[in-house]
Design an enzyme around this catalytic site. Structure first.
Site, mmCIF file in Angstrom:
data_model
loop_
_atom_site.group_PDB
_atom_site.id
_atom_site.type_symbol
_atom_site.label_atom_id
_atom_site.label_comp_id
_atom_site.label_asym_id
_atom_site.label_seq_id
_atom_site.Cartn_x
_atom_site.Cartn_y
_atom_site.Cartn_z
ATOM 1 N N ARG A 166 30.306 -20.828 45.736
ATOM 2 C CA ARG A 166 31.342 -20.060 47.169
ATOM 3 C C ARG A 166 32.521 -19.598 46.954
ATOM 4 N NH1 ARG A 166 27.120 -21.877 49.282
ATOM 5 N NH2 ARG A 166 27.881 -23.391 50.321
ATOM 6 N N ARG A 207 56.289 -0.948 35.270
ATOM 7 C CA ARG A 207 56.475 -0.251 36.380
ATOM 8 C C ARG A 207 56.112 -2.134 37.248
ATOM 9 N NH1 ARG A 207 53.306 4.070 38.394
ATOM 10 N NH2 ARG A 207 50.854 2.793 36.991
ATOM 11 N N GLY A 266 52.570 -7.555 39.334
ATOM 12 C CA GLY A 266 52.841 -6.025 39.423
ATOM 13 C C GLY A 266 52.572 -5.397 39.743
ATOM 14 N N HIS A 284 31.459 -24.185 42.763
ATOM 15 C CA HIS A 284 31.487 -24.057 43.555
ATOM 16 C C HIS A 284 31.408 -22.912 43.495
ATOM 17 C CE1 HIS A 284 31.264 -23.500 47.855
ATOM 18 N NE2 HIS A 284 31.180 -24.905 47.983
ATOM 19 N N CYS A 293 50.661 -0.882 42.176
ATOM 20 C CA CYS A 293 49.771 -0.566 43.375
ATOM 21 C C CYS A 293 49.565 -2.068 44.340
ATOM 22 C CB CYS A 293 48.418 -0.309 43.211
ATOM 23 S SG CYS A 293 48.078 0.723 41.541
ATOM 24 N N ARG A 350 40.779 4.601 42.605
ATOM 25 C CA ARG A 350 40.441 2.696 42.681
ATOM 26 C C ARG A 350 40.787 2.315 41.348
ATOM 27 N NH1 ARG A 350 35.202 2.645 46.437
ATOM 28 N NH2 ARG A 350 36.217 0.949 47.666
ATOM 29 N N ASN A 367 43.456 -3.490 47.385
ATOM 30 C CA ASN A 367 44.502 -4.209 47.547
ATOM 31 C C ASN A 367 45.145 -5.540 48.205
ATOM 32 O OD1 ASN A 367 44.118 -2.264 45.066
ATOM 33 N ND2 ASN A 367 45.689 -0.856 45.536
ATOM 34 N N LYS A 416 42.232 1.589 51.105
ATOM 35 C CA LYS A 416 42.193 1.636 49.895
ATOM 36 C C LYS A 416 43.403 0.418 50.440
ATOM 37 C CE LYS A 416 44.492 2.274 46.691
ATOM 38 N NZ LYS A 416 44.225 2.035 45.070
#
Ligand code: SAJ
Length: 406
Positions: free
Chosen positions: A246, A329, A257, A244, A260, A154, A210, A206
């Site tokens: 929240r 990448r 890009g 704000h 992941c 992670r 993402n 996982k």
């Protein structure tokens, strides 16, 4: 635990830092990769890509022999699989490719002995860890005597070393005994919390992390499109909305890009196209943002041609997929520069983290500012945020797609 030997399979952006860090903690580590030229660089004590803090560690563990490399599978007590899991999009349909994982498992299967740990860290579709068990069914030891678990990486590129040590880790074994044993291994070097679950939950966890970020970036990018039409400054809007208690809107940019966030959501979509409308749409919004940026630049460039009777020289500031790294990448900035070139525009690039590029002509900052007619700010590198630099941008026709001039 430290008496155990470790084999890290795949010495890329995650595998090499993991191998180096474990070796630095006095584990005997064998790093395995089929990329011989990368291994030759690592054997000289150097990483084959840039990541802050990594070089010193690699240098030290290669020198003291705690990290050795090999192009073929090597026997160990703990195997950590960190190979790439690419995804192809064919006819709008995402197709994950877990062949590297299967091949790694096939290569270690003949070496497996009772009590070994087999850990998958590569981002994978739900169910991949269970597939490993199938492969090890043919090994010389019964699968009940080995411990298979999924433990997603992670870490954030640019902060990998710190995050490898400090982040919480999710461990999903194929059974609770394996989960416990693999969790003990991670406890030997991770300072964050070790949270236990099953392999399928860990795999989806996982992908969910993402996808969550992708969705939130898509929201920011969508706002930037709306604001452009309404003539509203999106940065001011987000600043105000974020007051704000929240609300926490992320930053719009030229697209998403990296290996992941631009890829992992497709693993979820590929398994369940019916129920993943939001995840797919977020991907589409973020991809669309890149072509929208190209169009915006083209409109201004074409106006320049009408005005001046010649093509402008366009300088793209930033080519990497995000600030302050050299990683290209899936980079939206690189795609934009290449797309402009493809459409016949004259393009130069300024990328402080890269010396050379085979397609985009890179020049230094001063030359770009001197020669360019039009400036596209694509990546918020720290070098571009200096006040004097921003003043130079402001003297030109500058299109800011990443919030440098706000
Ligand atoms: N981006 C925006 N706006 C933002 C934030 C990011 O446009 O507000 C863009 C970046 O410019 C970049 C892309 O999104 O093009 C992804 O960058 P990132 O910094 O969000 O993430 P990655 O891809 O470098 O790393 C991510 C991380 N995941 C999450 O934050 C949920 C990292 O923790 C994962 O380990 C990594 O993916 C991975 O390996 O999966």
């Amino acid at each position: 635990m430290k008496s155990k030997t470790i084999s890290v399979i795949g010495l890329g952006y995650i595998g090499l830092p993991t191998a180096a860090l474990l070796a630095n903690l006095n584990y005997k580590v064998k790093g395995v990769d089929t990329n011989y030229s990368a291994l030759k660089i690592i054997d000289k004590g150097k990483p084959h890509f840039f990541e802050p803090e990594l070089e010193n560690i690699v240098q030290s563990v290669i020198k003291n022999g705690f990290l050795e490399t090999s192009t073929t599978a090597v026997e160990a007590d703990i195997y950590i699989i960190c190979v790439p899991t690419p995804i192809k999009i064919e006819n709008n349909k995402p197709i994950p490719d877990i062949n590297n994982v299967i091949e790694a498992a096939n290569n270690i299967a003949p070496l497996i002995k009772s009590g070994d740990l087999i850990i998958l860290e590569s981002t994978s579709p739900v169910g991949t860890t269970e597939k490993l068990q199938e492969i090890f069914k043919d090994a010389s030891v019964p699968v009940q005597e080995i411990h298979i678990a999924y433990c997603p990486e992670r870490v954030l590129p640019g902060k990998i070393i710190t995050e490898l040590l400090k982040n919480d880790r999710v461990i999903g074994g194929l059974n609770s005994r394996s989960t416990n044993i693999v969790a003990d291994f991670y406890k030997s070097f991770v300072q964050g919390n070790i949270i236990q679950t099953n392999s399928r939950t860990a795999e989806l966890c996982k992908l969910a992390e993402n996808s969550f970020r992708d969705l939130n970036i898509a929201f920011a990018n969508e706002l930037s499109l709306i604001c452009d039409k309404e003539d509203i400054d999106v940065w001011e809007l987000i600043n105000l909305a974020n007051r704000h208690p929240r609300v926490n809107i992320l930053h719009p940019g030229p697209g998403v890009g990296g290996h992941c966030i631009a890829i992992d959501p497709w693993f979820i979509v590929s398994k369940d196209p019916e129920d993943t409308k939001m995840i797919r749409t977020a991907r589409e919004v973020n991809n669309y943002k890149t072509s929208w940026v190209v169009e915006k630049i083209r409109i201004v460039a074409d106006d320049f041609v009408t005005d001046k009777g010649r093509k402008p020289l366009i300088a793209c500031f930033g080519l990497s997929y995000k600030p302050d790294i050299d990683d290209l990448r899936e980079s939206p900035a690189l795609k934009i520069a290449k797309s402009l070139m493809y459409h016949g525009y004259n393009v130069i690039g300024v990328e402080p983290n890269i010396f050379n590029h085979k397609e985009v002509k890179l020049v230094d900052f001063e030359k770009a500012i001197r020669d360019a007619d039009l400036i596209a700010l694509l990546v918020k590198h720290q070098e571009f945020l200096v006040e004097e630099v921003k003043n130079e941008f402001n003297k030109k026709i500058a299109l800011d797609f990443c919030g440098i001039l706000v």
